[in-house]
Design an enzyme around this catalytic site. Structure first.
Site, PDB file in Angstrom:
ATOM      1  N   ALA A  27      -3.760  26.872 -28.342  1.00  0.00           N
ATOM      2  CA  ALA A  27      -4.324  25.532 -28.557  1.00  0.00           C
ATOM      3  C   ALA A  27      -5.455  25.487 -29.588  1.00  0.00           C
ATOM      4  CB  ALA A  27      -4.816  24.990 -27.222  1.00  0.00           C
ATOM      5  N   SER A  30      -4.966  23.977 -33.006  1.00  0.00           N
ATOM      6  CA  SER A  30      -4.762  22.525 -33.117  1.00  0.00           C
ATOM      7  C   SER A  30      -6.020  21.714 -32.817  1.00  0.00           C
ATOM      8  CB  SER A  30      -3.637  22.073 -32.183  1.00  0.00           C
ATOM      9  OG  SER A  30      -2.408  22.641 -32.570  1.00  0.00           O
ATOM     10  N   PRO A  36      -7.446  18.371 -28.027  1.00  0.00           N
ATOM     11  CA  PRO A  36      -8.318  19.291 -27.283  1.00  0.00           C
ATOM     12  C   PRO A  36      -7.565  20.542 -26.853  1.00  0.00           C
ATOM     13  CG  PRO A  36      -7.708  17.388 -25.927  1.00  0.00           C
ATOM     14  CD  PRO A  36      -7.174  17.129 -27.294  1.00  0.00           C
ATOM     15  N   ASP A  37      -8.267  21.672 -26.730  1.00  0.00           N
ATOM     16  CA  ASP A  37      -7.611  22.835 -26.121  1.00  0.00           C
ATOM     17  C   ASP A  37      -7.706  22.683 -24.600  1.00  0.00           C
ATOM     18  OD1 ASP A  37     -10.162  23.680 -25.435  1.00  0.00           O
ATOM     19  OD2 ASP A  37     -10.190  25.399 -26.781  1.00  0.00           O
ATOM     20  N   PHE A  38      -7.383  23.736 -23.856  1.00  0.00           N
ATOM     21  CA  PHE A  38      -7.358  23.604 -22.404  1.00  0.00           C
ATOM     22  C   PHE A  38      -8.640  24.087 -21.746  1.00  0.00           C
ATOM     23  CE2 PHE A  38      -3.069  23.670 -23.917  1.00  0.00           C
ATOM     24  CZ  PHE A  38      -2.487  22.625 -23.213  1.00  0.00           C
ATOM     25  N   ARG A  39      -9.133  25.271 -22.198  1.00  0.00           N
ATOM     26  CA  ARG A  39     -10.169  25.939 -21.422  1.00  0.00           C
ATOM     27  C   ARG A  39     -11.547  25.991 -22.063  1.00  0.00           C
ATOM     28  NH1 ARG A  39      -5.349  28.014 -20.765  1.00  0.00           N
ATOM     29  NH2 ARG A  39      -4.496  27.903 -18.651  1.00  0.00           N
ATOM     30  N   GLN A 109       2.145  28.946 -28.098  1.00  0.00           N
ATOM     31  CA  GLN A 109       2.078  28.405 -26.735  1.00  0.00           C
ATOM     32  C   GLN A 109       1.959  26.894 -26.796  1.00  0.00           C
ATOM     33  OE1 GLN A 109      -0.796  31.098 -24.225  1.00  0.00           O
ATOM     34  NE2 GLN A 109      -1.332  31.282 -26.361  1.00  0.00           N
ATOM     35  N   ASN A 110       1.841  26.355 -28.002  1.00  0.00           N
ATOM     36  CA  ASN A 110       1.538  24.928 -28.124  1.00  0.00           C
ATOM     37  C   ASN A 110       2.788  24.069 -27.991  1.00  0.00           C
ATOM     38  OD1 ASN A 110      -0.983  25.874 -28.556  1.00  0.00           O
ATOM     39  ND2 ASN A 110      -1.014  25.507 -30.756  1.00  0.00           N
ATOM     40  N   ASP A 112       2.643  20.859 -29.087  1.00  0.00           N
ATOM     41  CA  ASP A 112       2.380  19.714 -29.971  1.00  0.00           C
ATOM     42  C   ASP A 112       3.342  19.639 -31.156  1.00  0.00           C
ATOM     43  OD1 ASP A 112       1.413  21.702 -31.735  1.00  0.00           O
ATOM     44  OD2 ASP A 112      -0.647  21.429 -31.064  1.00  0.00           O
ATOM     45  N   HIS A 129       6.219  27.901 -24.719  1.00  0.00           N
ATOM     46  CA  HIS A 129       6.027  26.970 -23.602  1.00  0.00           C
ATOM     47  C   HIS A 129       6.806  25.677 -23.813  1.00  0.00           C
ATOM     48  CE1 HIS A 129       2.053  29.179 -22.410  1.00  0.00           C
ATOM     49  NE2 HIS A 129       3.134  29.871 -22.138  1.00  0.00           N
ATOM     50  N   CYS A 137      16.523  16.581 -16.853  1.00  0.00           N
ATOM     51  CA  CYS A 137      16.360  16.261 -15.439  1.00  0.00           C
ATOM     52  C   CYS A 137      15.856  17.517 -14.718  1.00  0.00           C
ATOM     53  CB  CYS A 137      17.714  15.846 -14.868  1.00  0.00           C
ATOM     54  SG  CYS A 137      17.764  15.857 -13.070  1.00  0.00           S
ATOM     55  N   CYS A 175      16.951  10.532 -14.067  1.00  0.00           N
ATOM     56  CA  CYS A 175      18.226  11.080 -14.540  1.00  0.00           C
ATOM     57  C   CYS A 175      19.369  10.069 -14.341  1.00  0.00           C
ATOM     58  CB  CYS A 175      18.525  12.356 -13.761  1.00  0.00           C
ATOM     59  SG  CYS A 175      20.119  13.075 -14.147  1.00  0.00           S
ATOM     60  N   THR A 222      -6.329  31.372 -28.954  1.00  0.00           N
ATOM     61  CA  THR A 222      -5.830  31.379 -27.568  1.00  0.00           C
ATOM     62  C   THR A 222      -6.781  32.166 -26.675  1.00  0.00           C
ATOM     63  OG1 THR A 222      -4.074  32.170 -26.084  1.00  0.00           O
ATOM     64  CG2 THR A 222      -4.268  33.298 -28.191  1.00  0.00           C
ATOM     65  N   ASN A 246     -10.569  34.099 -33.403  1.00  0.00           N
ATOM     66  CA  ASN A 246     -10.830  33.203 -32.280  1.00  0.00           C
ATOM     67  C   ASN A 246     -12.339  33.032 -32.123  1.00  0.00           C
ATOM     68  OD1 ASN A 246      -9.156  31.851 -30.249  1.00  0.00           O
ATOM     69  ND2 ASN A 246     -10.296  33.016 -28.729  1.00  0.00           N
ATOM     70  N   GLU A 248     -13.902  33.373 -29.458  1.00  0.00           N
ATOM     71  CA  GLU A 248     -14.387  34.385 -28.509  1.00  0.00           C
ATOM     72  C   GLU A 248     -13.402  35.553 -28.471  1.00  0.00           C
ATOM     73  OE1 GLU A 248     -14.319  32.586 -24.618  1.00  0.00           O
ATOM     74  OE2 GLU A 248     -12.434  31.554 -25.032  1.00  0.00           O
TER      75      GLU A 248
HETATM   76  P1  OAD Z   1      -7.019  27.741 -24.171  1.00  0.00           P
HETATM   77  O1  OAD Z   1      -7.704  26.407 -24.151  1.00  0.00           O
HETATM   78  O2  OAD Z   1      -6.920  28.476 -22.895  1.00  0.00           O
HETATM   79  O3  OAD Z   1      -7.751  28.695 -25.227  1.00  0.00           O
HETATM   80  C1  OAD Z   1      -8.096  28.241 -26.521  1.00  0.00           C
HETATM   81  C2  OAD Z   1      -8.906  29.351 -27.208  1.00  0.00           C
HETATM   82  O4  OAD Z   1      -9.089  28.998 -28.577  1.00  0.00           O
HETATM   83  C3  OAD Z   1     -10.301  29.554 -26.620  1.00  0.00           C
HETATM   84  O5  OAD Z   1     -10.577  30.934 -26.571  1.00  0.00           O
HETATM   85  C4  OAD Z   1     -11.219  28.827 -27.625  1.00  0.00           C
HETATM   86  O6  OAD Z   1     -12.508  29.409 -27.710  1.00  0.00           O
HETATM   87  C5  OAD Z   1     -10.471  29.041 -28.920  1.00  0.00           C
HETATM   88  N1  OAD Z   1     -10.624  28.007 -29.956  1.00  0.00           N
HETATM   89  C6  OAD Z   1     -10.654  26.662 -29.808  1.00  0.00           C
HETATM   90  N2  OAD Z   1     -10.671  26.041 -31.000  1.00  0.00           N
HETATM   91  C7  OAD Z   1     -10.668  27.040 -31.952  1.00  0.00           C
HETATM   92  C8  OAD Z   1     -10.681  27.056 -33.376  1.00  0.00           C
HETATM   93  N3  OAD Z   1     -10.671  25.940 -34.106  1.00  0.00           N
HETATM   94  N4  OAD Z   1     -10.693  28.271 -33.996  1.00  0.00           N
HETATM   95  C9  OAD Z   1     -10.685  29.432 -33.292  1.00  0.00           C
HETATM   96  N5  OAD Z   1     -10.668  29.470 -31.941  1.00  0.00           N
HETATM   97  C10 OAD Z   1     -10.641  28.292 -31.278  1.00  0.00           C
HETATM   98  O7  OAD Z   1      -5.576  27.501 -24.819  1.00  0.00           O
HETATM   99  P2  OAD Z   1      -4.285  28.456 -24.746  1.00  0.00           P
HETATM  100  O8  OAD Z   1      -4.683  29.882 -24.745  1.00  0.00           O
HETATM  101  O9  OAD Z   1      -3.364  28.004 -25.797  1.00  0.00           O
HETATM  102  O10 OAD Z   1       0.267  25.502 -21.120  1.00  0.00           O
HETATM  103  O11 OAD Z   1      -3.697  28.062 -23.318  1.00  0.00           O
HETATM  104  C11 OAD Z   1      -2.505  28.638 -22.862  1.00  0.00           C
HETATM  105  C12 OAD Z   1      -1.679  27.678 -22.033  1.00  0.00           C
HETATM  106  O12 OAD Z   1      -2.463  27.119 -20.997  1.00  0.00           O
HETATM  107  C13 OAD Z   1      -1.186  26.471 -22.799  1.00  0.00           C
HETATM  108  O13 OAD Z   1       0.001  26.729 -23.504  1.00  0.00           O
HETATM  109  C14 OAD Z   1      -1.001  25.412 -21.745  1.00  0.00           C
HETATM  110  C15 OAD Z   1      -2.115  25.746 -20.779  1.00  0.00           C
HETATM  111  O14 OAD Z   1      -1.829  25.561 -19.447  1.00  0.00           O
HETATM  112  C16 OAD Z   1       1.158  24.484 -21.358  1.00  0.00           C
HETATM  113  O15 OAD Z   1       0.943  23.590 -22.135  1.00  0.00           O
HETATM  114  C17 OAD Z   1       2.442  24.556 -20.636  1.00  0.00           C
HETATM  115 ZN    ZN Z   2      19.887  14.992 -12.762  1.00  0.00          ZN
END
Ligand code: OAD
Ligand code: ZN
Length: 322
Positions: A27, A30, A36-39, A109-110, A112, A129, A137, A175, A222, A246, A248
């Site tokens: 995330a 993007s 927004p990212d997730f965490r 994993q995105n 989008d 993902h 369905c 469905c 990520t 990243n 972190e």
């Molecule tokens: P996370 O939100 O868990 O992690 C995003 C990471 O990117 C963090 O370590 C941030 O510090 C870093 N970050 C944010 N913006 C940045 C930027 N511009 N440059 C560099 N680093 C940046 O997102 P994911 O690891 O992608 O599942 O999360 C994994 C999965 O958890 C997703 O695919 C989603 C979620 O549940 C589904 O959508 C099914």
């Molecule tokens: Zn069905």
């Protein structure tokens, strides 16, 4: 600014002209697009979902919870739906890698679909993902058209009450065959990843073992906290350098660091800009981004860059590289 982690990658690619790259992204690539990212502690989706009244934040992507109450997912999907966002500089950098014949694969994993939007060819792409690009369905897997699903994301009723949050009602997509709920082909918690993820990784692992080529794996934006994707970097053969760009240091880079790891703590778009410059690819990148001049850093990136600089100072004061 410590850009050693970018310069090293450029040097490696210049010295080994047939070396190619596997990107593993999340995330963070993007967030510059306004998604927004997730965490991330304050700005991440999971800390901003309280308005959806979820029992726990990940419930929005939980298959059992969805069956019980699809409303939070619909509310979120309405906001995140592809078409509202443009790819980042980093997405386009991956496209430049493709154009230069230096791309082997993008594991994302995105959901989008901004890799597709950046016109990265499908054969290079593994959407681990899933994505919003098709719907099924949840009981019988019968498909459901993207246009029809998109219509269902338009609320049938919005109640505005003074001093209260808007109440949104949807007419859920059902469905045509069995009347169960339909959802986009996004991998929810409790569901398995697409076969393409496992099959392609098996092949790519073999490909990585070819020592002559000096290939690279670059992990970007990520937190490496969702499995099985999070275990990919730890499976990279030890002779292949792993790169992390990243904010972190995460996952295996933190838990089992290797002496050959190359790390840049900073923004993905800044890394893209810098690498393109080092490689002499700026014009190609700018054309894809559709800009005349380089984009200035936004405030959040600037703060993160300063923070990471300060951290570097603390740790490596004695033998700091300038
Ligand atoms: P996370 O939100 O868990 O992690 C995003 C990471 O990117 C963090 O370590 C941030 O510090 C870093 N970050 C944010 N913006 C940045 C930027 N511009 N440059 C560099 N680093 C940046 O997102 P994911 O690891 O992608 O599942 O999360 C994994 C999965 O958890 C997703 O695919 C989603 C979620 O549940 C589904 O959508 C099914
Ligand atoms: Zn069905």
């Amino acid at each position: 600014m410590d850009r050693v982690g970018i310069k090293k990658v450029a040097e490696h690619l210049k010295q080994n002209s047939d070396a190619q790259v596997i990107f593993m992204v999340g995330a963070g690539i993007s967030t510059p697009c306004g998604i927004p990212d997730f965490r991330s502690p304050k700005t991440g989706l999971y800390s901003n979902l309280s308005r959806l009244g979820l029992p726990f934040p990940e419930a929005v992507f939980d298959i059992d919870y969805f069956e019980e109450n699809p409303k939070p997912f619909y509310t979120l999907a309405r906001e995140l739906y592809p078409g509202n966002f443009k790819p980042s500089r980093f997405h386009y950098l991956m496209k430049v890698f493709e154009e230069k014949g230096r791309l082997h694969r993008v594991y994302t994993q995105n959901i989008d679909t901004l890799e597709r939007e950046a016109t990265i060819s499908e054969k290079y792409l593994v959407e681990a993902h899933g994505s919003f690009a098709s719907n099924e369905c949840i009981s019988c897997s019968k498909s459901y058209s993207v246009d029809r699903f998109k219509e269902k994301l338009e609320p049938v009723k919005i109640q505005h009450k003074k001093g209260e949050k808007d109440q949104i009602e949807f007419e859920y997509a059902l469905c045509d065959k069995c009347d169960s709920l339909v959802k986009p082909s996004i991998v929810f918690f409790g569901e398995s990843l697409p076969a393409r993820f496992f099959d392609t990784w098996e092949k790519d692992l073999e490909w990585l073992k070819d020592k002559k080529k000096k290939n690279l794996v670059i992990v970007v934006g990520t937190s490496l906290s969702v499995y099985p994707f999070a275990s990919l970097p730890s499976e990279v053969p030890s002779e292949v350098p792993r790169v992390l760009w990243n904010y972190e240091v995460v996952g295996d880079f933190h838990l089992n660091p290797r002496s050959s790891d190359v790390i840049f703590k900073g923004s993905s778009d800044e890394a893209a800009e810098e690498l393109a410059m080092e490689m002499g690819w700026n014009e190609e990148l700018r054309k894809l981004v559709g800009e005349e001049e380089p984009r200035p850093m936004d405030a959040a990136e600037e703060v993160a860059a300063i923070a990471s600089e300060l951290e570097q100072l603390d740790i490596t004061n004695d033998n700091k590289e300038e």
